[in-house]
Every structure is written in C-alpha cells, then in structure tokens.
Write an enzyme that holds these catalytic residues in place. Sequence first.
Site, mmCIF file in Angstrom:
data_model
loop_
_atom_site.group_PDB
_atom_site.id
_atom_site.type_symbol
_atom_site.label_atom_id
_atom_site.label_comp_id
_atom_site.label_asym_id
_atom_site.label_seq_id
_atom_site.Cartn_x
_atom_site.Cartn_y
_atom_site.Cartn_z
ATOM 1 N N ARG A 104 0.845 -1.178 0.000
ATOM 2 C CA ARG A 104 0.000 0.000 0.000
ATOM 3 C C ARG A 104 0.883 1.231 0.000
ATOM 4 N NH1 ARG A 104 -4.580 1.166 4.434
ATOM 5 N NH2 ARG A 104 -2.753 1.584 5.692
ATOM 6 N N THR A 108 -0.899 7.584 -0.906
ATOM 7 C CA THR A 108 -2.200 7.477 -1.581
ATOM 8 C C THR A 108 -3.066 6.372 -0.979
ATOM 9 O OG1 THR A 108 -1.375 5.833 -3.145
ATOM 10 C CG2 THR A 108 -1.107 8.151 -3.769
ATOM 11 N N ASP A 200 0.777 -2.395 12.176
ATOM 12 C CA ASP A 200 1.199 -2.848 10.838
ATOM 13 C C ASP A 200 1.504 -4.341 10.886
ATOM 14 O OD1 ASP A 200 2.938 -3.535 8.586
ATOM 15 O OD2 ASP A 200 2.837 -1.407 8.128
ATOM 16 N N ASP A 203 4.986 -5.574 9.377
ATOM 17 C CA ASP A 203 6.132 -5.206 10.216
ATOM 18 C C ASP A 203 6.161 -6.040 11.491
ATOM 19 O OD1 ASP A 203 7.192 -3.377 8.487
ATOM 20 O OD2 ASP A 203 6.159 -1.660 9.365
HETATM 21 C C1 PRP Z 1 -1.181 -4.349 4.611
HETATM 22 C C2 PRP Z 1 -2.075 -5.540 4.808
HETATM 23 C C3 PRP Z 1 -2.942 -5.514 3.577
HETATM 24 C C4 PRP Z 1 -3.107 -4.028 3.337
HETATM 25 C C5 PRP Z 1 -4.447 -3.617 3.840
HETATM 26 O O1 PRP Z 1 -0.158 -4.634 3.739
HETATM 27 O O2 PRP Z 1 -1.381 -6.745 4.982
HETATM 28 O O3 PRP Z 1 -2.380 -6.154 2.456
HETATM 29 O O4 PRP Z 1 -2.073 -3.376 4.088
HETATM 30 O O5 PRP Z 1 -4.703 -2.299 3.507
HETATM 31 P P1 PRP Z 1 -5.840 -1.893 2.474
HETATM 32 O O6 PRP Z 1 -7.054 -2.722 2.797
HETATM 33 O O7 PRP Z 1 -6.065 -0.441 2.776
HETATM 34 O O8 PRP Z 1 -5.336 -2.115 1.088
HETATM 35 P P2 PRP Z 1 1.006 -3.575 3.400
HETATM 36 O O9 PRP Z 1 0.615 -2.773 2.211
HETATM 37 O O10 PRP Z 1 1.353 -2.824 4.646
HETATM 38 O O11 PRP Z 1 2.185 -4.497 2.932
HETATM 39 P P3 PRP Z 1 3.022 -5.585 3.764
HETATM 40 O O12 PRP Z 1 2.095 -6.744 4.043
HETATM 41 O O13 PRP Z 1 4.138 -5.934 2.840
HETATM 42 O O14 PRP Z 1 3.507 -4.931 5.042
HETATM 43 N N1 URA Z 2 -2.305 -2.518 7.038
HETATM 44 C C1 URA Z 2 -1.918 -2.946 8.270
HETATM 45 O O1 URA Z 2 -0.959 -3.725 8.391
HETATM 46 N N2 URA Z 2 -2.599 -2.506 9.325
HETATM 47 C C2 URA Z 2 -3.650 -1.664 9.238
HETATM 48 O O2 URA Z 2 -4.244 -1.302 10.264
HETATM 49 C C3 URA Z 2 -4.029 -1.225 7.955
HETATM 50 C C4 URA Z 2 -3.342 -1.685 6.871
#
Ligand code: PRP
Ligand code: URA
Length: 209
Positions: A104, A108, A200, A203
């Site tokens: 994400r 944006t 997160d 993370d």
């Molecule tokens: C997080 C999570 C989802 C997304 C959710 O991933 O695991 O994939 O955000 O957010 P959304 O519903 O608003 O799209 P992230 O983009 O942080 O990537 P990561 O899993 O690599 O940390």
């Molecule tokens: N992605 C995450 O990992 N946590 C949130 O709360 C939203 C998006």
Amino acid sequence: MSKLTQISHPLILHKLSLIRDKNTGSKDFRELVEEVAMLMAYEVTRDLQLEEVEIETPICKTKCKMLSGKKVAVVPILRAGLGMVGGMIKLIPAAKVGHIGLYRDEKTLKPVEYFCKLPQDIEEREIIVTDPMLATGGSAADAITLLKKRGARNIRLMCLIAAPEGIKHVMDTHPDVDIYVASVDEKLNDNGYIVPGLGDAGDRLFGTK
Ligand code: PRP
Ligand code: URA
C-alpha cells in the site's frame, strides 16, 4: 451478493487479543497468527464438497466421506498474508499456494502490484485469499481482480481484522466473493490504519520496524 461471516469462537477471540497487544513480540505474533488462521480454516472450508468412498478398516469394509470436487489454492497477499499460510496448509496439506505481492502506497493508500505467481490450474481451484488486515479494501479488491483476470472464479477472502470501509469496498467490487473475518473493528484512522486494529501486520510479523 457476498456474505460476511464473523468467526467469533472464544479461542480465536482470545488469541486475537494477544495478537493485538503491542507488547506481543514477532515470535509470538507469528505463532498466534498461524494458529488463528488454522482455527478460522474450519469455518472457511465448511462447505467444501464431500464424496462417499469405500475403505476397509481393520474390522470390515465401510463407506465414509472424503473431500471431492474442486481442489483448494491458498493465495496470500504478500507480505502479511504469508503469516496465515502455515496454519491453512496444516489443515489442507494438498492445497497449492499462489502468491500476490502488493504494498500500500503510504501517501495514496492505493495498492501497488509487484509480484504474482499462481498455480497453473488456478481456474479449477477453490481459492482462499489470505491477508490479516482488510483496511480500505484496496489490496484485497485488487488481488481478487488479478485472480479473476487469470481465470479464477471461486474465491473467498479470509482476514483476521476488517474495517467496515474495507468490507464495503470488497463487497461492492466483488459481490461474488464471501468474506470471513475474526473481528470487524470500529473504523480507519487518518493514516488508513484500522482502529483499534493491531498496527502494521507485515512489520509485526517480520520484525521490520
Ligand atoms: C497491509 C495488509 C494488507 C493491506 C491492507 O499490507 O497486509 O495487504 O495493508 O490495507 P488496504 O485494505 O487499505 O489495502 P502492506 O501494504 O502494509 O504491505 P506488507 O504486508 O508488505 O507490510
Ligand atoms: N495494514 C496494516 O498492516 N494494518 C492496518 O491497520 C491497515 C493496513
């Protein structure tokens, strides 16, 4: 019209509270996410088809049930969705695993695709998309769109925690996809994080912050 199922088994809710706790470190976080995914898998796979087969016990021949019909593919949205795969394939060891890489954009909040590798026969499989977090719903909706472009038809989405906004977005975009969650939280904050959520997920799983 898609169906939302909230799986509120006491064991799941107990473990989810430990996952949410900011003092839970990566090792416990990973183990708990895997355990909750395994517990949720019972409900998510409740309607898989069975067929009658004849087997022989040490005592006699008998008819009993085994899985039939479509084979399963588990498709985690990288990175955080990976944390749920171990629990799923413990229960469904014959499942194949596809991977969709999306992150994400921090400004944006729109998902950016960087990887996609799916089983060749994806169109014949019952697909379970995994991601712990359904926030705006952009990542899940895009991952499902990508799967459909590759021919996938039977798709369900499994998340630990969802915001109402994300559920609505996926339901509006993909009314044929059923959604399974352990908790529907209150809302998103100004940074697009789920409140109260767990922070997160990627993370915390991988210790990258
Ligand atoms: C997080 C999570 C989802 C997304 C959710 O991933 O695991 O994939 O955000 O957010 P959304 O519903 O608003 O799209 P992230 O983009 O942080 O990537 P990561 O899993 O690599 O940390
Ligand atoms: N992605 C995450 O990992 N946590 C949130 O709360 C939203 C998006």
